[in-house]
Design an enzyme around this catalytic site. Structure first.
Site, PDB file in Angstrom:
ATOM      1  N   GLU A   5       0.924  -1.247  -0.123  1.00 15.12           N
ATOM      2  CA  GLU A   5       0.092  -0.040   0.101  1.00 15.12           C
ATOM      3  C   GLU A   5       0.795   1.283  -0.042  1.00 15.12           C
ATOM      4  O   GLU A   5       0.453   2.289   0.346  1.00 15.12           O
ATOM      5  CB  GLU A   5      -0.663  -0.021   1.290  1.00 15.12           C
ATOM      6  CG  GLU A   5      -1.912  -1.182   1.094  1.00 15.12           C
ATOM      7  CD  GLU A   5      -2.884  -1.002   2.085  1.00 15.12           C
ATOM      8  OE1 GLU A   5      -4.306  -0.629   1.815  1.00 15.12           O
ATOM      9  OE2 GLU A   5      -2.813  -1.144   3.305  1.00 15.12           O
ATOM     10  N   HIS A  40      -0.489   5.251   7.727  1.00 13.46           N
ATOM     11  CA  HIS A  40      -1.462   4.416   7.446  1.00 13.46           C
ATOM     12  C   HIS A  40      -1.783   3.390   8.548  1.00 13.46           C
ATOM     13  O   HIS A  40      -0.664   2.656   8.731  1.00 13.46           O
ATOM     14  CB  HIS A  40      -1.416   3.882   5.933  1.00 13.46           C
ATOM     15  CG  HIS A  40      -2.583   2.792   5.941  1.00 13.46           C
ATOM     16  ND1 HIS A  40      -3.851   3.102   6.049  1.00 13.46           N
ATOM     17  CD2 HIS A  40      -2.427   1.317   5.804  1.00 13.46           C
ATOM     18  CE1 HIS A  40      -4.589   1.804   5.862  1.00 13.46           C
ATOM     19  NE2 HIS A  40      -3.612   0.978   5.443  1.00 13.46           N
ATOM     20  N   HIS A  65      -4.631   0.669  10.841  1.00  8.55           N
ATOM     21  CA  HIS A  65      -5.669  -0.060  10.904  1.00  8.55           C
ATOM     22  C   HIS A  65      -6.133   0.124  12.414  1.00  8.55           C
ATOM     23  O   HIS A  65      -6.921  -0.970  12.978  1.00  8.55           O
ATOM     24  CB  HIS A  65      -5.509  -1.495  10.738  1.00  8.55           C
ATOM     25  CG  HIS A  65      -5.094  -1.837   9.429  1.00  8.55           C
ATOM     26  ND1 HIS A  65      -4.300  -2.875   9.146  1.00  8.55           N
ATOM     27  CD2 HIS A  65      -4.915  -1.157   8.200  1.00  8.55           C
ATOM     28  CE1 HIS A  65      -3.962  -2.893   7.804  1.00  8.55           C
ATOM     29  NE2 HIS A  65      -4.157  -1.685   7.240  1.00  8.55           N
ATOM     30  N   HIS A 111     -11.494  -0.735   6.940  1.00  9.13           N
ATOM     31  CA  HIS A 111      -9.886  -0.971   6.492  1.00  9.13           C
ATOM     32  C   HIS A 111      -9.087  -0.130   7.691  1.00  9.13           C
ATOM     33  O   HIS A 111      -8.441  -0.778   8.491  1.00  9.13           O
ATOM     34  CB  HIS A 111      -9.591  -0.475   5.161  1.00  9.13           C
ATOM     35  CG  HIS A 111      -8.306  -0.763   4.824  1.00  9.13           C
ATOM     36  ND1 HIS A 111      -7.738  -0.711   3.588  1.00  9.13           N
ATOM     37  CD2 HIS A 111      -6.919  -0.902   5.519  1.00  9.13           C
ATOM     38  CE1 HIS A 111      -6.524  -0.716   3.473  1.00  9.13           C
ATOM     39  NE2 HIS A 111      -5.851  -1.100   4.920  1.00  9.13           N
TER      40      HIS A 111
HETATM   41 MN    MN Z   1      -4.025  -1.210   5.099  1.00  6.85          MN
END
Ligand code: MN
Length: 238
Positions: free
Chosen positions: A79, A98, A100, A169
């Protein structure tokens, strides 16, 4: 490492990986990057690995198309496009996370909007956008931002905001420095947890737009204080 770089910046990036795991924002997944101040069309990010284990030798350099420079068989995260496409659209952004982190997930999958509930998270502002990957990837995707087009679409939904949620996500947080983006990621998770605790109790009095702006300015003046504590705690494993 394969280009000239500031060792202190790389050290902060390594420490940030460990802080974010220790504070419950990253686990075995998620990533943080920082723009190279000497080459603004590049960013530093760890190779594809668990953030808790990242050391300086694991840091790679990518261009803004998210290609590893001088790759030599080394891979970074699938990603990675999240980072490159945000740096392209946001010249003011020098660091991207980023994650979760769990408490934000409910706010990406329901109509409930994430809003600033306390003074530590005024930076969230009045609205936090939600990226719906189905609009770009259809109804059978694995939800991963695995190419340029998806990264660009996410960056466009983020717009000028400090945080965007990703439906089903996680989220992305951006900042002008590693210290600011770490603060934002930690307090986004914190705000989501407090908001979810408050919602069943009754109507919430959120920060006004003016309170959000004023508290965000105040928070930015004190980024080093929690950073030093989070760093110490991560290094001592507590
Ligand atoms: Mn991810």
């Amino acid at each position: 490492m394969n280009t000239t770089h500031d060792p202190a910046l790389i050290d902060d990036l390594v420490v940030a990986n460990h802080i974010l795991v220790n504070q419950g924002v990253l686990d075995g997944f998620g990533h943080i990057s920082v723009r190279d101040p000497a080459h603004l069309q590049r960013f530093f990010i760890a190779r594809s690995m668990a953030p808790a284990l990242v050391q300086a030798d694991d840091i790679l350099v990518c261009d803004l198309d998210s290609n590893v420079i001088d790759e030599r068989g080394r891979k970074t995260y699938l990603e990675r496009f999240i980072h490159g496409e945000i740096y392209k659209l946001r010249p003011d952004v020098n660091a991207v996370i980023h994650s979760h982190s769990p408490s934000v997930i409910p706010f990406g999958v329901t109509g409930a909007r994430l809003r600033p509930i306390c003074h530590m998270s005024g930076f969230l502002g009045a609205t936090t956008p939600v990226y719906e990957i189905r609009h770009n990837a259809g109804e059978n995707s694995d939800l991963l931002v695995r190419n340029h087009a998806l990264g660009k679409a996410l960056a466009e939904v983020l717009g000028d905001h400090p945080v965007a949620l990703m439906r089903g996500h996680g989220s992305v947080a951006v900042g002008s420095s590693i210290q600011q983006v770490v603060y934002r990621a930690i307090y986004t998770e914190n705000n989501a947890r407090l908001q979810a605790m408050s919602m069943p109790l009754g109507e919430i009095t959120y920060l006004t737009d003016g309170e959000a702006r004023a508290t965000a300015e105040m928070g930015d003046q004190h980024l080093d204080r929690p950073w030093q504590m989070w760093k110490r705690d991560a290094q001592q494993g507590r």
